[in-house]
Design an enzyme around this catalytic site. Structure first.
Site, short mmCIF file in Angstrom:
data_model
loop_
_atom_site.label_atom_id
_atom_site.label_comp_id
_atom_site.label_asym_id
_atom_site.label_seq_id
_atom_site.Cartn_x
_atom_site.Cartn_y
_atom_site.Cartn_z
N HIS A 507 30.59 -7.61 -20.73
CA HIS A 507 30.10 -8.22 -19.49
C HIS A 507 30.11 -7.19 -18.35
CE1 HIS A 507 29.69 -11.59 -16.53
NE2 HIS A 507 30.26 -10.68 -15.75
N GLU A 508 31.27 -6.62 -18.11
CA GLU A 508 31.39 -5.69 -16.99
C GLU A 508 30.52 -4.45 -17.21
OE1 GLU A 508 32.48 -6.79 -14.35
OE2 GLU A 508 33.54 -8.54 -15.15
N HIS A 511 27.05 -5.05 -15.95
CA HIS A 511 26.92 -4.73 -14.53
C HIS A 511 26.81 -3.21 -14.35
CE1 HIS A 511 27.65 -8.71 -12.93
NE2 HIS A 511 28.86 -8.80 -13.43
N HIS A 514 23.40 -1.96 -15.01
CA HIS A 514 22.54 -2.33 -13.90
C HIS A 514 22.66 -1.29 -12.78
CE1 HIS A 514 21.04 -6.04 -11.36
NE2 HIS A 514 20.08 -5.19 -11.60
#
Ligand SMILES: [Zn+2]
Length: 723
Positions: A507-508, A511, A514
């Protein structure tokens, strides 16, 4: 468990246009200059870092360096803003919009490092610095947002924007800046600006009042007993913790402190039904007991004040104002989206209720399941249906192995990235590891730091942020970090984590991707600087690769033997993923609907009675399950009254729709391939906020997002596509 959604806010500088002034402190460059005399070339923030990617020189930075650098940064930003606003030349895109983008570089530099260490490596000096600097940063944002000369220039450029021959990203920046200023009240008359300032102050005060009342109420509503038998079912360790909590609360016997949510995880263990009921009722009524800590009057007024603020700014309600720059655009879209989820999620929860009631009946319990029974009996269903023991799976998830052969491996297959550890880059704590990230053609792309282990000077949860953001205008490349709170092993022992933690790493890192793939001109539009209902999309999307067979088989290997995880164990992980999802999803949607109902109140509506309002709101939105109360009751809904998620709680669900829908697209187009990855990177991950996120998404997908894959992923019945 619901997916984790933890990300720290971006640095204060990128928030300046959206940060509404909560502080009334007047601030000018002159009253700061005296304090900034200590700032000079010996301060490590004085000039851009000479390290690769301008990484923060943590080997040279001392705690005492932050305060003078922050103050000098604020002074510099104020002065640069004044020069832009007072420029005698007519406003142009270059001398105004671009000049704003170039301003405040010192403050950005310091805030990157400062946000990093205050979140993950706090100490008293840093805490004091943070307490002192917060009101000054709020005043800085006020001084920029409500500067009439500055806004007049932006307004002029905005009005002429279509005749200025701007490229699409520049045009987007003009529109973005304009909307941020208008949202903050720049268009109001002086009288209305003064009124807005008063409303903002009252809102901030009410919000602070709510936070302190709720903290006290939650502490006070802890369940206390002197009767050990009331706690039947707790382990020795849990009893010891309850005895310790009693000491902390200065009472005799045992204390079970309350968690923030309505449901209390401890109920899973308590076999005494009366105790369960008492613990639950303490939770449910924590902030509604009359007296000093009752929050109901505070939230009723807060909802009213927010509606009035929206009216002043020209919007029909608070949510309409808040959602204008989000992907959903307006509350109707968010509400329609949630309303469509209600039939499936309540049907699934009703099915789970039948399983639970069957166990109660088989035990001749002689009662109907109530919310305080849910955790206890659903665990029995879990054991019967999905027996999954974490101690069996953890040896297959050693943290470095998961990072290299899972997280990095997936990014290599999808995007062609490679990673090399750098031990020469200074870090703020020895637990931190640094990697250089190389692009397909071996080009330097980014630095990636990871700080995975729990420390008691670290905030809870997990998040991503950046020390340096990408911008072609400023010539900067991304320096990104991920933080988590995994249990730290003893020296020489392997760090074995749960599959939930594995998912958090993916998940992290979503980010992080991104941020790393950002390929934009202007820092304000770069990377993760996107609306709240879009920002969790890349991260939640990246979670899917954790269980993708080709990736999973590459990292899920026993730390001692290297043997792959047996298929039956892997199948159990997969099956357990949809356990209890009807309940979990229903309580989430209920909370999100409540949030939206509170924030679509008309500005002229009278003060609401929170209990009546809440009951009516849930009934109106189709929730009628007595055994699934909302995840947060209005009177203790910290996200919306205290934490900046007002009219924003739906964003978690919205982003989830996008990520599941996007993953479905990958599945339909050949799954994990470089072609799919490159297309996603080019059309979505590299784009930041350079185009309306709705357009970015729709163009990439070739249509509108569909809620079906989310329902399927949650183990709910897929619905017909939403119109
Ligand atoms: Zn997240």
């Amino acid at each position: 468990m619901p997916k984790t959604h933890h990300r720290k806010l971006r640095s204060i500088l990128s928030q300046i246009p959206i940060l509404l002034a909560a502080s009334a402190i007047a601030l000018t460059s002159s009253n700061l200059s005296a304090q900034t005399s200590a700032f000079g070339p010996d301060n490590p923030f004085y000039a851009p870092s000479k390290l690769p990617f301008q990484a923060p020189p943590f080997d040279k930075i001392k705690d005492a360096d932050y305060m003078p650098a922050l103050e000098a940064g604020i002074t510099q930003q104020l002065e640069e803003t004044r020069v832009i606003a007072d420029n005698p030349a007519p406003p142009t895109f270059e001398n105004t919009i671009v000049a704003i983008e170039k301003s405040g570089q010192l403050l950005t530099r310091v805030m990157g490092a400062f946000n990093g260490v205050t979140g993950a490596n706090m100490n008293p000096v840093l805490q004091k610095t943070q307490d002192q600097i917060t009101p000054k940063l709020a005043a800085l944002s006020d001084a920029i947002n409500l500067n009439p000369k500055l806004f007049a220039r932006i307004q002029k450029i905005y009005d002429e924007r279509h005749s200025l021959n701007l490229d699409p990203e520049s045009l987007r920046l003009v529109e973005y800046d304009y909307l941020q200023f208008v949202h903050a009240g720049a268009k109001l008359s002086d009288t209305d600006k003064a009124a807005l300032k008063k409303i903002n102050e009252e809102e901030a005060n009410l919000s602070n009042t709510f936070i302190s009342k709720l903290l006290a109420a939650t502490k006070e509503a802890a369940y206390a007993t002197k009767d050990k038998s009331a706690l039947a079912g707790l382990s020795d360790a849990q009893l010891a913790a309850a005895a310790q909590a009693a000491k902390d609360h200065k009472v005799e016997g045992y204390v079970l402190p309350l968690q923030n949510t309505t449901q209390q995880p401890i109920l899973l263990f308590l076999s005494n039904r009366d105790t369960r009921k008492a613990v639950f009722e303490n939770s449910w009524s924590r902030a509604e007991r009359g007296g000093d800590n009752d929050t109901r009057a505070t939230i009723a007024r807060l909802a009213q004040v927010r509606a009035q603020k929206a009216k002043l700014l020209g919007y029909p309600n608070y949510a309409a104002w808040k959602l204008e720059d989000q992907m959903a655009k307006n509350p109707q879209a968010a509400i329609k989206f949630m309303d469509d989820l209600v039939p499936q999620t309540t049907a699934k929860a009703a099915g789970e209720e039948k399983d639970i009631q069957a166990i109660i009946d088989a035990e001749k319990g002689g009662f109907k399941v109530e919310p305080w029974d849910w955790e206890f009996y659903s665990d029995q269903v879990r054991k019967a249906k999905y027996d999954l023991d974490e101690s069996q799976t953890k040896p297959y998830f050693e943290v470095n192995n998961v990072l290299h052969n899972g997280v990095f491996y997936a990014a290599h297959l999808l995007y062609g990235l490679t990673f090399k550890q750098r031990t020469d880059i200074p870090v703020y704590n020895p637990d931190v590891q640094v990697y250089e990230v190389f692009d397909v053609d071996n080009k330097h792309l980014a630095l990636f730091y990871c700080d995975y282990f729990k420390r008691d000077n670290k905030n809870g949860g997990a998040w991503m942020d950046s020390f340096v953001g990408q911008s072609k205008l400023l010539g900067t490349q991304p320096v990104i970090f991920n933080v988590a709170n995994f249990p730290k092993p003893a020296a020489g022992e392997p760090a074995l984590i749960s599959f939930t933690d594995v998912t958090t790493m993916f998940h992290e890192f979503g980010h992080a991707l991104h941020g790393m793939f950002a390929d934009t001109e202007y820092p304000s539009l770069s990377g993760t600087a996107v609306p709240r209902d879009f920002v969790e999309f890349p991260s939640q999307f990246n979670e899917h690769w954790a269980s993708y067979p080709e990736v999973f088989q590459n990292y899920a290997k026993h730390y001692k033997t290297g043997a792959p995880m047996p298929p039956e164990l892997a199948a159990k992980i997969k099956k357990a993923a949809t356990f209890n999802e009807g309940y979990i999803f229903t309580e989430l949607v209920e909370a999100a609907e409540l949030d939206m109902q509170w924030h679509t109140i008309s500005p002229d509506a009278p003060l609401q009675d929170p209990d009546n309002f809440e009951a009516a709101a849930l009934k109106k939105t189709g929730f009628n399950l007595s055994y699934v109360p909302p995840r947060y009751r209005s009177s203790y809904f910290m996200h919306i009254w205290g934490n900046g998620y007002a009219a924003g709680y739906y964003a978690y669900l919205w982003s989830e729709m996008l990520d599941d829908d996007a993953y479905k697209w990958f599945e339909d187009h050949g799954g994990l391939t470089r072609a799919n990855g490159d297309r996603f990177r080019k059309m979505v991950l590299s784009r930041g906020n350079t185009e309306d996120p709705e357009k970015i998404y729709d163009t990439w997908l070739g249509g509108k997002p569909n809620v079906g894959p989310m329902l399927e992923d949650r183990g709910l019945e897929p619905s017909a596509p939403s119109k």
